[in-house]
Scaffold this motif. Structure first.
Motif, PDB file in Angstrom:
ATOM      1  N   ARG A  27       0.838  -1.205   0.000  1.00  0.00           N
ATOM      2  CA  ARG A  27       0.000   0.000   0.000  1.00  0.00           C
ATOM      3  C   ARG A  27       0.873   1.256   0.000  1.00  0.00           C
ATOM      4  O   ARG A  27       0.604   2.205  -0.738  1.00  0.00           O
ATOM      5  N   ALA A  28       1.914   1.254   0.832  1.00  0.00           N
ATOM      6  CA  ALA A  28       2.806   2.415   0.911  1.00  0.00           C
ATOM      7  C   ALA A  28       3.503   2.657  -0.427  1.00  0.00           C
ATOM      8  O   ALA A  28       3.526   3.786  -0.933  1.00  0.00           O
ATOM      9  N   LEU A  29       4.055   1.602  -1.013  1.00  0.00           N
ATOM     10  CA  LEU A  29       4.752   1.750  -2.293  1.00  0.00           C
ATOM     11  C   LEU A  29       3.807   2.288  -3.361  1.00  0.00           C
ATOM     12  O   LEU A  29       4.143   3.246  -4.064  1.00  0.00           O
ATOM     13  N   VAL A  73      10.839   6.889  -2.907  1.00  0.00           N
ATOM     14  CA  VAL A  73      10.037   5.801  -2.337  1.00  0.00           C
ATOM     15  C   VAL A  73      10.932   4.901  -1.490  1.00  0.00           C
ATOM     16  O   VAL A  73      10.593   4.557  -0.345  1.00  0.00           O
ATOM     17  N   ALA A  74      12.082   4.533  -2.046  1.00  0.00           N
ATOM     18  CA  ALA A  74      13.011   3.657  -1.328  1.00  0.00           C
ATOM     19  C   ALA A  74      13.486   4.312  -0.032  1.00  0.00           C
ATOM     20  O   ALA A  74      13.509   3.663   1.022  1.00  0.00           O
ATOM     21  N   ASP A  75      13.843   5.586  -0.090  1.00  0.00           N
ATOM     22  CA  ASP A  75      14.293   6.296   1.111  1.00  0.00           C
ATOM     23  C   ASP A  75      13.206   6.334   2.181  1.00  0.00           C
ATOM     24  O   ASP A  75      13.467   6.066   3.351  1.00  0.00           O
ATOM     25  N   LEU A  76      11.991   6.665   1.773  1.00  0.00           N
ATOM     26  CA  LEU A  76      10.891   6.755   2.729  1.00  0.00           C
ATOM     27  C   LEU A  76      10.551   5.407   3.359  1.00  0.00           C
ATOM     28  O   LEU A  76      10.130   5.343   4.516  1.00  0.00           O
ATOM     29  N   MET A  77      10.754   4.342   2.593  1.00  0.00           N
ATOM     30  CA  MET A  77      10.426   3.015   3.102  1.00  0.00           C
ATOM     31  C   MET A  77      11.606   2.351   3.806  1.00  0.00           C
ATOM     32  O   MET A  77      11.438   1.310   4.451  1.00  0.00           O
ATOM     33  N   GLY A  78      12.778   2.948   3.681  1.00  0.00           N
ATOM     34  CA  GLY A  78      13.963   2.390   4.350  1.00  0.00           C
ATOM     35  C   GLY A  78      14.560   1.196   3.635  1.00  0.00           C
ATOM     36  O   GLY A  78      15.208   0.352   4.273  1.00  0.00           O
ATOM     37  N   TYR A  79      14.375   1.100   2.352  1.00  0.00           N
ATOM     38  CA  TYR A  79      14.907  -0.002   1.558  1.00  0.00           C
ATOM     39  C   TYR A  79      15.828   0.548   0.481  1.00  0.00           C
ATOM     40  O   TYR A  79      15.828   1.742   0.195  1.00  0.00           O
ATOM     41  N   ASN A 132      17.067  -0.734  -5.522  1.00  0.00           N
ATOM     42  CA  ASN A 132      17.023  -1.977  -6.299  1.00  0.00           C
ATOM     43  C   ASN A 132      15.993  -2.946  -5.737  1.00  0.00           C
ATOM     44  O   ASN A 132      15.250  -3.578  -6.486  1.00  0.00           O
ATOM     45  N   TRP A 133      15.942  -3.071  -4.421  1.00  0.00           N
ATOM     46  CA  TRP A 133      14.983  -3.999  -3.815  1.00  0.00           C
ATOM     47  C   TRP A 133      13.553  -3.514  -4.040  1.00  0.00           C
ATOM     48  O   TRP A 133      12.653  -4.296  -4.348  1.00  0.00           O
ATOM     49  N   VAL A 134      13.361  -2.216  -3.914  1.00  0.00           N
ATOM     50  CA  VAL A 134      12.013  -1.667  -4.111  1.00  0.00           C
ATOM     51  C   VAL A 134      11.554  -1.898  -5.548  1.00  0.00           C
ATOM     52  O   VAL A 134      10.436  -2.380  -5.780  1.00  0.00           O
ATOM     53  N   VAL A 135      12.389  -1.556  -6.521  1.00  0.00           N
ATOM     54  CA  VAL A 135      11.990  -1.637  -7.924  1.00  0.00           C
ATOM     55  C   VAL A 135      11.923  -3.088  -8.415  1.00  0.00           C
ATOM     56  O   VAL A 135      10.976  -3.463  -9.122  1.00  0.00           O
ATOM     57  N   TYR A 153       2.481   6.009  -7.160  1.00  0.00           N
ATOM     58  CA  TYR A 153       1.442   6.261  -8.158  1.00  0.00           C
ATOM     59  C   TYR A 153       0.417   7.310  -7.743  1.00  0.00           C
ATOM     60  O   TYR A 153      -0.147   7.980  -8.604  1.00  0.00           O
ATOM     61  N   ILE A 154       0.185   7.472  -6.460  1.00  0.00           N
ATOM     62  CA  ILE A 154      -0.758   8.497  -6.008  1.00  0.00           C
ATOM     63  C   ILE A 154      -0.021   9.810  -5.741  1.00  0.00           C
ATOM     64  O   ILE A 154      -0.449  10.872  -6.154  1.00  0.00           O
ATOM     65  N   ASN A 155       1.131   9.716  -5.056  1.00  0.00           N
ATOM     66  CA  ASN A 155       1.910  10.917  -4.720  1.00  0.00           C
ATOM     67  C   ASN A 155       2.961  11.259  -5.764  1.00  0.00           C
ATOM     68  O   ASN A 155       3.632  12.285  -5.652  1.00  0.00           O
TER      69      ASN A 155
END
Length: 158
Positions: free
Chosen positions: A111-113, A127-133, A136-139, A118-120
């Protein structure tokens, strides 16, 4: 249209609205420039000046004749604003539609990703910074799973 295509269409529409708004701002500046030039040249109104071909007064007359009128510019601005408003309405509808589906996803990371990207309309690095990942792992790992979860939730929504 795939789920990812739909989500990307939200981002692209957001970019289009930004571009149209820049055009609107430029036209507003142009309108003000026309009004300023008209005011500075107001003293010339009704004045008949004898001049030779190629003189400064002839050049000024040609410039004034070629200028778009403030009324024409206002009509252009109104048409552009109508286009922007329609695009904004479409964007709001699409974001609401996507949000309904996103809220049905049980995994908070997905949901966060989906919301960040896509919404923000955030970049993957943000996105990766905000999620702490790592990016490469996020994408490469989290995004495909989030899109898959979105597709499953979308099937249960419709």
């Amino acid at each position: 249209m795939t789920a990812e295509d739909f989500l990307n269409s939200i981002r692209h529409l957001d970019y289009e609205i930004t571009a149209l708004d820049h055009t609107r701002t430029r036209l507003m500046d142009q309108r003000q420039d026309i009004l300023d030039r008209a005011m500075s040249n107001a003293a010339l109104t009704g004045v008949c000046v004898q001049h030779s071909a190629g003189s400064k007064t002839e050049t000024l007359g040609v410039q004034l004749a070629d200028m778009i009128t403030p009324e024409e510019l206002v009509r252009k601005l109104n048409r552009l604003q109508d286009r922007v408003n329609k695009r904004i309405d479409t964007l709001v509808d699409k974001k609401e539609q996507a949000q309904v589906v996103i809220e049905r996803i049980s995994d908070a990371r997905y949901r966060a990703l989906l919301t960040y990207r896509y919404i923000n309309n955030l970049k993957w690095s943000s996105v990766a910074d905000l999620m702490g990942y790592t990016i490469n792992w996020v994408v490469n790992d989290l995004k495909p799973r989030a899109i898959d979860a979105y597709e499953r939730a979308d099937k249960t929504t419709t």
